[in-house]
Structures are given as structure tokens and as C-alpha cells.
Motif scaffolding. Sequence first.
Motif, PDB file in Angstrom:
ATOM      1  N   UNK A 456      37.761  -1.620 -76.267  1.00 40.07           N
ATOM      2  CA  UNK A 456      37.207  -0.796 -75.193  1.00 40.07           C
ATOM      3  C   UNK A 456      36.167   0.204 -75.638  1.00 40.07           C
ATOM      4  N   UNK A 457      35.593   0.020 -76.851  1.00 37.75           N
ATOM      5  CA  UNK A 457      34.552   0.937 -77.319  1.00 37.75           C
ATOM      6  C   UNK A 457      33.315   0.829 -76.423  1.00 37.75           C
ATOM      7  N   UNK A 458      32.709   1.965 -76.153  1.00 33.65           N
ATOM      8  CA  UNK A 458      31.464   1.957 -75.393  1.00 33.65           C
ATOM      9  C   UNK A 458      30.306   1.641 -76.337  1.00 33.65           C
ATOM     10  N   UNK A 459      29.135   1.336 -75.740  1.00 31.33           N
ATOM     11  CA  UNK A 459      27.958   1.043 -76.559  1.00 31.33           C
ATOM     12  C   UNK A 459      27.616   2.224 -77.464  1.00 31.33           C
ATOM     13  N   UNK A 460      27.703   3.426 -76.939  1.00 31.87           N
ATOM     14  CA  UNK A 460      27.399   4.613 -77.755  1.00 31.87           C
ATOM     15  C   UNK A 460      28.415   4.793 -78.877  1.00 31.87           C
ATOM     16  N   UNK A 461      29.674   4.524 -78.580  1.00 33.78           N
ATOM     17  CA  UNK A 461      30.706   4.652 -79.617  1.00 33.78           C
ATOM     18  C   UNK A 461      30.493   3.635 -80.733  1.00 33.78           C
ATOM     19  N   UNK A 462      30.024   2.433 -80.387  1.00 29.04           N
ATOM     20  CA  UNK A 462      29.708   1.433 -81.409  1.00 29.04           C
ATOM     21  C   UNK A 462      28.572   1.934 -82.292  1.00 29.04           C
ATOM     22  N   UNK A 463      27.551   2.548 -81.678  1.00 30.46           N
ATOM     23  CA  UNK A 463      26.449   3.112 -82.460  1.00 30.46           C
ATOM     24  C   UNK A 463      26.954   4.149 -83.458  1.00 30.46           C
ATOM     25  N   UNK A 464      27.803   5.045 -82.963  1.00 31.85           N
ATOM     26  CA  UNK A 464      28.339   6.097 -83.829  1.00 31.85           C
ATOM     27  C   UNK A 464      29.178   5.485 -84.950  1.00 31.85           C
ATOM     28  N   UNK A 465      30.020   4.501 -84.601  1.00 27.84           N
ATOM     29  CA  UNK A 465      30.885   3.878 -85.599  1.00 27.84           C
ATOM     30  C   UNK A 465      30.065   3.187 -86.683  1.00 27.84           C
ATOM     31  N   UNK A 495      36.774   7.488 -80.633  1.00 24.78           N
ATOM     32  CA  UNK A 495      36.832   6.265 -81.439  1.00 24.78           C
ATOM     33  C   UNK A 495      38.160   6.172 -82.189  1.00 24.78           C
ATOM     34  N   UNK A 496      38.564   7.273 -82.816  1.00 19.47           N
ATOM     35  CA  UNK A 496      39.830   7.282 -83.555  1.00 19.47           C
ATOM     36  C   UNK A 496      40.995   6.936 -82.631  1.00 19.47           C
ATOM     37  N   UNK A 497      40.952   7.494 -81.409  1.00 19.73           N
ATOM     38  CA  UNK A 497      42.048   7.244 -80.468  1.00 19.73           C
ATOM     39  C   UNK A 497      42.085   5.769 -80.061  1.00 19.73           C
ATOM     40  N   UNK A 498      40.915   5.184 -79.788  1.00 21.81           N
ATOM     41  CA  UNK A 498      40.875   3.789 -79.352  1.00 21.81           C
ATOM     42  C   UNK A 498      41.250   2.819 -80.478  1.00 21.81           C
ATOM     43  N   UNK A 501      43.362   5.087 -85.406  1.00 17.36           N
ATOM     44  CA  UNK A 501      43.184   5.495 -86.802  1.00 17.36           C
ATOM     45  C   UNK A 501      43.012   7.007 -86.832  1.00 17.36           C
ATOM     46  N   UNK A 502      43.089   7.561 -88.035  1.00 15.52           N
ATOM     47  CA  UNK A 502      43.015   9.026 -88.136  1.00 15.52           C
ATOM     48  C   UNK A 502      41.980   9.506 -89.143  1.00 15.52           C
ATOM     49  N   UNK A 503      41.162   8.606 -89.678  1.00 18.54           N
ATOM     50  CA  UNK A 503      40.185   9.031 -90.685  1.00 18.54           C
ATOM     51  C   UNK A 503      38.909   8.202 -90.583  1.00 18.54           C
ATOM     52  N   UNK A 504      37.849   8.735 -91.160  1.00 23.26           N
ATOM     53  CA  UNK A 504      36.568   8.030 -91.180  1.00 23.26           C
ATOM     54  C   UNK A 504      36.678   6.748 -92.011  1.00 23.26           C
ATOM     55  N   UNK A 505      37.448   6.814 -93.105  1.00 29.56           N
ATOM     56  CA  UNK A 505      37.576   5.633 -93.963  1.00 29.56           C
ATOM     57  C   UNK A 505      38.281   4.498 -93.226  1.00 29.56           C
ATOM     58  N   UNK A 506      39.303   4.830 -92.429  1.00 26.67           N
ATOM     59  CA  UNK A 506      40.005   3.795 -91.672  1.00 26.67           C
ATOM     60  C   UNK A 506      39.098   3.227 -90.581  1.00 26.67           C
ATOM     61  N   UNK A 507      38.307   4.085 -89.938  1.00 29.96           N
ATOM     62  CA  UNK A 507      37.364   3.617 -88.929  1.00 29.96           C
ATOM     63  C   UNK A 507      36.305   2.721 -89.572  1.00 29.96           C
ATOM     64  N   UNK A 508      35.859   3.105 -90.783  1.00 34.20           N
ATOM     65  CA  UNK A 508      34.872   2.295 -91.495  1.00 34.20           C
ATOM     66  C   UNK A 508      35.438   0.919 -91.830  1.00 34.20           C
TER      67      UNK A 508
END
Length: 517
Positions: A456-465, A495-498, A501-508
Motif C-alpha cells: 500500500x505504499x504511495x508513489x511518494x513513499x516509494x520515492x522516499x524509500x 513507510x515504517x508502519x506499512x 519495520x523500525x529502522x532505515x536499514x530494515x526499510x532498505x
Amino acid sequence: MLRDIEPSHLTPADFEGLADATWWLSKVGESIAARQRAYAGYAADGNDPRAAFMAGRLAVEHFDRGEPAVAMGWLMKAQRHLGDQPESVEHGFLALLQANVARFQGDLDGSMTLAEEATRIGQRFGNLDLVAMGIHDQGLVLVSRGRVREGMALLDEAMTSVIAGEVTSLFTGVIYCSVLDACLDLTDLGRAGEWNEAALAWCDTLPPDAPFTALCRINRAQLATLRGAWSEAETEARRVSEDQTLNSVAAARGFYETGEIRRRIGNLTVAEEAFARARELGLEPQPGLALLRLGQGKAEPALTALRLAVDGETENRPRLARLLAALVEIALAAGDLEVAKAASDDLGRIAVEFATPALNAAASTARGALALAQGDVPTALESLRGACRIWYELRLPYESARARVLYGIALRAAAVEDDAELELRAAISAFERLGAAPDAAATASLLAGADERPRGLTAREVEVLRLVASGKTNRDIAVELVISEHTVARHLQNIFAKLDVSSRSAATAFAFEHGLA
């Protein structure tokens, strides 16, 4: 005109007639000057009822010019002239004026009492203008209270007096314009369409520069915009805005309507110019200007401007609802779920209070969009399915298409991809028919990038990720996307909620795993 007439040859009644004639020619300054002469003559003759009536008309004209201090001075004069006079028709017209002042000040109980008093006096003296206007004012109070069905019934009753020819020209115009404004505020397009035809027929009998002509045209433009006839709407709006000397209020609304249409078709430069002209003429161009800023990628300034507009709207709750609906959209784009939720809740309360289909649809759309951002897919599906149905039944093509986009996104989040694609393609077709190029392109991009946005990430959230996965800091991301660091932080929180995850490394790690980096 007054310079060519020897004042000593004119009676107060002559000056009153001259004031009326120049008013119908939209020569407001000359009309006020003549009416002041009429007032002075009646007062000098000891004709307190007519002096009071002239003072009341001058109060109205100064209110219309945005001069409330002068207007209230004339209102006090009218009250003083009638203070010890036996009841007359003039007392009824004074009660009408006081009823409107009370309503604009938020004193709905006082306004209703005064409107009922005006109606009673009109019935006692057989003055049909007073009766129709009193009923009309009672209807407006009921609508303001949220008793829409009862209020609109009274406005319909007042309108029947108009089309029956029982009301003089001045009050015919007042009732036509006021009732159509109420219909448009409530997005009651069925009723607006019916009365608009009668109003246009009446306007065709007026001189082209009469004050009500421009108001009839701008009402027609707003109705055409809602129906999706944008070319027709822009033509009417431009006709009104091109001649600002006739009616600056209508001209401002014409510029605003032009700005809204231009914004929707993607001509942001012309839209911004139109909104600027509306502001110069005294109309705050919201929510159109804030939505334009959002289209320019300036979510934070848009959010700030719209929050100020919401705080400043204390009189017209249907208008407040439109501002709140836009605030939800802009707050979600900025990643501010807290502001979006508060605005959605406020919009929901107004929808419950007024219980009109359009407000219910707006509240359901906002609630569904918020639920999507929060990852609550079941609520999003339920709210957006209902919103799509209502918008379609109301025959509002633009609002319907935008709701279908959100519903398509919700279906995709529920893994119902085939139905999601059908909704998105239907929305694209509607946008293309309307000429809403930016919406069509944005929706097409949803289809093109469907497989790239899990959870369910938005287009902007994908850009940020993607930028996070590339090792960029919040400041770097803010500079690249032309947003604030605060907005970047909010996007990351979402992004973390969707992703759970709880960290940038996990999101990466998630981004690399799903091909988003």
C-alpha cells in the motif's frame, strides 16, 4: 448624471427613483449619492418611515461594498427613525435587514425571530415582497442550522412566489441568487438546475449591465463546472470576470472559477493568475490555490495556507466542508496523518449535521483516503465504495472519477488486482473526457507502476524509500524532492508502519528485496 440635474427641482421621491435607476445600471456610486439625497429629503420633511427605508437600503449597499462600519451607521439611523413610529411596512424591511446581520454574526435564534417578524408584518400589510423575503430568510437560517430539508422547502416556497410574479424585481433577483447559492453550496444540483432555468429566463429580461446578470452567469458557470461542461463554464466565467466594473463580487467568483478549471486541465500558470485576480477583488481563492500549490509540488505551503483558510471560515459550514476535504488531500500528500485525521473527523461531523448526499460522499471519500494511508484496507474499501456510488448518482463526473482512483488503490491493496485495474481505467477515461490531463496522467502511472508498490505504499513513499535505500539523509531527500525535512520524517514514519519495520536499514533491506532500490 446628478451633475446634469438641478437639485432644487427634485423631490425626495425623485432622488429615490434616480437611485433605483442608476442602481439597475450598475452605477453604484451614483446610486448611493442619489439615495443619500433621498434620505436627507425625507428626513427633513419629517417622513420617518421613508427616511428609514432609504437608510436601510444604504446599509445594504455599503455591506455589499465591504464597508461594514458605514453600513452599521445607516442601520442605526433606520432604527432611530422607526423607534417611536407605529408599525408599518418599513418596520418589516428593517427586521429583514437585522435578520441578515444577525445570521452573518452567528445569532441564528435572533435571525429566525426577526425573519418571522418580517413575514408577519408583510402578511399584515399585504406586502408580498416582505412575505417572500421573510420566508426566504427563515429558510436560510434553517439551512445554517443543518435542518436542510426544512430550510430548502421554505426556499422553494419563496421561489414559487418569484416565478408567480408576486415579487418586485429587486427581491426577485435577491431570492434567485440566494437560493441558487444555497443549492450550489450544498451541491444540490437537481434543485439548482431547475431553479437555474427560471433564473436565466428572468435574467434575459434585464439590461446586459444589470447587477444580477453577472450573478446569474457565474451561477451557471459553477453549475456547468460541477456537471463537467468545463468549456461552457469557463466561457461564462470569463464573460463575468472581463467586466469587473459591473459587479466585483461576481467578477472575483468568475476569476476563481476560471482558476479551478485551468488547474484541473493542467494549465497552472493561467490558474495561478486567475486566483491572484480573485484575491485582488477580495475573494480568498481557497481551496483552489492550495490544491494548485500541491500540483506544483509545494505540499507544505499548501498545507499551511489551507489550515489558515479553515481556521478563518466561521460562517458557511458547507464551504468549510469543501476546505476540509481539500485539507485531507493535502495533509495526506504531505504525510501529516494527524492533520488529515482531524480534518476528516470535522468533515464527518458536518456531513452528519447537514445529511446531504454530496457532503456524505465528501466525508466518505476523505475517510477512505485516510484509511488507505493508515493501512486500514477494509475501512478504505467500505468508505470508498459508498463514496463512488453517491458521486455517480449525483452525476458529478470529476468527483466520481477521483473517488474511483482511490477505490482502485484500495482494491489493489486488498489484492483484487483485476477489479482495481477496471476502476483505474474507468477513471482515466472519465478524466480524458473532462480534459483533466494531470489526473489522467497520474492515474495512468498507477497502472504502469502497479507491481512496484507493495504494502500500500504511495508513489511518494516509494520515492522516499528509494532515496533512503541509496543512503541519502533526510536533508538530502528533502532537497531532492523539494519538501521539508519534517515531511520526509512523516513519510518515513508511514513507510515504517506499512512495512512493519523500525529502522532505515530494515526499510532498505525491504527495498532491495522488492526491487525498489
